[in-house]
Write an enzyme that holds these catalytic residues in place. Structure first.
Site, short mmCIF file in Angstrom:
data_model
loop_
_atom_site.label_atom_id
_atom_site.label_comp_id
_atom_site.label_asym_id
_atom_site.label_seq_id
_atom_site.Cartn_x
_atom_site.Cartn_y
_atom_site.Cartn_z
N LYS A 1 -11.43 30.60 4.60
CA LYS A 1 -12.24 31.21 3.41
C LYS A 1 -11.37 31.53 2.43
O LYS A 1 -12.09 31.48 1.35
CB LYS A 1 -12.90 32.32 4.17
CG LYS A 1 -13.95 31.82 5.18
CD LYS A 1 -15.15 32.89 5.46
CE LYS A 1 -16.15 32.36 6.39
NZ LYS A 1 -17.20 33.73 6.82
N ASN B 1 -17.24 30.64 1.28
CA ASN B 1 -18.01 30.16 2.54
C ASN B 1 -18.59 28.77 2.52
O ASN B 1 -19.00 28.15 3.45
CB ASN B 1 -18.48 31.27 3.42
CG ASN B 1 -20.09 31.42 3.03
OD1 ASN B 1 -20.00 31.61 1.95
ND2 ASN B 1 -20.99 31.25 3.71
N ASP C 1 -22.19 34.71 2.27
CA ASP C 1 -22.08 35.45 3.45
C ASP C 1 -22.62 36.90 2.87
O ASP C 1 -23.37 37.68 3.73
CB ASP C 1 -20.65 35.75 3.81
CG ASP C 1 -20.21 34.61 4.80
OD1 ASP C 1 -21.08 34.04 5.16
OD2 ASP C 1 -19.02 34.34 4.74
N ALA D 1 -10.60 43.76 8.11
CA ALA D 1 -10.00 43.72 6.89
C ALA D 1 -9.65 42.44 6.46
O ALA D 1 -9.10 42.09 5.59
CB ALA D 1 -8.69 44.64 6.52
#
Length: 290
Positions: free
Chosen positions: A72, A93, A108, A133
């Protein structure tokens, strides 16, 4: 089953691995429902082959693609254009081909917002804890910011990594019209304050095949007042973290809601048609029952 002909427009999923993905069934059911001559195919791509894969999509005339772990972020420099939101989040994405150019989007963020709204969980002015993270955590933080969250505790095994991610978001969010709420990075094992509305897990830990793995120790109590635990994993549909939450009497949700809504948004970006949401939902549920 999607029937692929010479006229069929192709989209797919770039990731490593992708065998577990439910996106092909979901999207192909949607194409069939609208009688669209489109097909969605899984595209397993090793990290070292990503650049070649993007060139291949161009050469093969794909109309678009989804991008999942671990690509991504790595895909961004390979594209011609990035939406402001995707650039702010630092994760793409969804790809779409526009007049020979590849444009990177992030569905997303809005997909997670719609999943929150669907389960009736309001985070406006609330305190939320996020585990992780990576790219998924970035999208969740953007969604929480848009939903007006009060503050966030960011749990990670590495405080340095969490802090670096926050510094990146603080610098990039304003360009997309986002305001980062107060975020407190803490170690995964550090205590959480009471009164947290939701605990959101964004890492792949606990995903099939390692279904017994869980970052939340089984003997660690959940914060008092917790309203929901959300695990973005959907394979298995009930993770170890979800089981621990349910045993403590806390409603738990997997990542199928986010998968559904981000997929519907990607469908519309590719086809220009409103996604048949209930058809897509039924396709996901059918996989659970099979």
């Amino acid at each position: 089953m999607a029937r692929i002909r010479g006229t069929t427009r192709l989209v797919g999923l770039l990731g490593w691995p992708v065998a577990h993905s439910r996106s092909p069934q979901m999207h192909n059911a949607a194409f069939a429902a609208l009688s669209l001559d489109w097909a969605y195919v899984p595209l397993p791509v090793r990290p070292e082959d990503l650049e070649d894969a993007i060139r291949g999509l161009r050469a093969l005339g794909f109309a678009g693609a989804n991008v999942t772990v671990p690509h991504k972020t790595a895909v961004i420099p390979l594209l011609d254009e990035i939406s402001p939101l995707a650039r702010a989040v630092g994760a793409v994405n969804t790809l779409r081909a526009v007049e020979g150019r590849w444009v990177g989007e992030n569905t997303d963020v809005e997909g997670f917002r719609r999943a929150l709204q669907e389960i009736g969980l309001s985070v406006q002015g609330q305190t939320v804890a996020v585990i992780g993270a990576g790219g998924a955590a970035r999208a969740v933080l953007a969604a929480l910011a848009l939903e007006g969250v009060g503050e966030v505790f960011l749990l990670h095994r590495s405080l340095d990594r969490a802090q670096r991610m926050l510094e990146t978001l603080e610098a990039s969010f304003p360009a997309a019209g986002l305001r980062l709420p107060p975020v407190h990075p803490i170690r995964l094992e550090d205590p959480l304050p009471e009164g947290i509305a939701a605990l959101i897990h964004t890492t792949p830990v606990g995903m099939a095949p390692d279904v017994e793995a869980c970052l939340w120790p089984p003997d660690r109590p959940f914060p008092w007042g917790l309203q929901a635990v959300i695990d973005l994993i959907y394979e298995p549909p009930r993770t170890r973290l979800m089981a621990l939450a349910e045993a403590a009497g806390i409603p738990a949700y997997n990542g199928l809601g986010m998968l559904l809504h981000q997929g519907a948004l990607a469908f519309t970006l590719w086809t220009g048609r409103e996604a048949p949401l209930e058809t897509m939902r039924a396709a996901l549920q059918e996989l659970d029952s099979s």
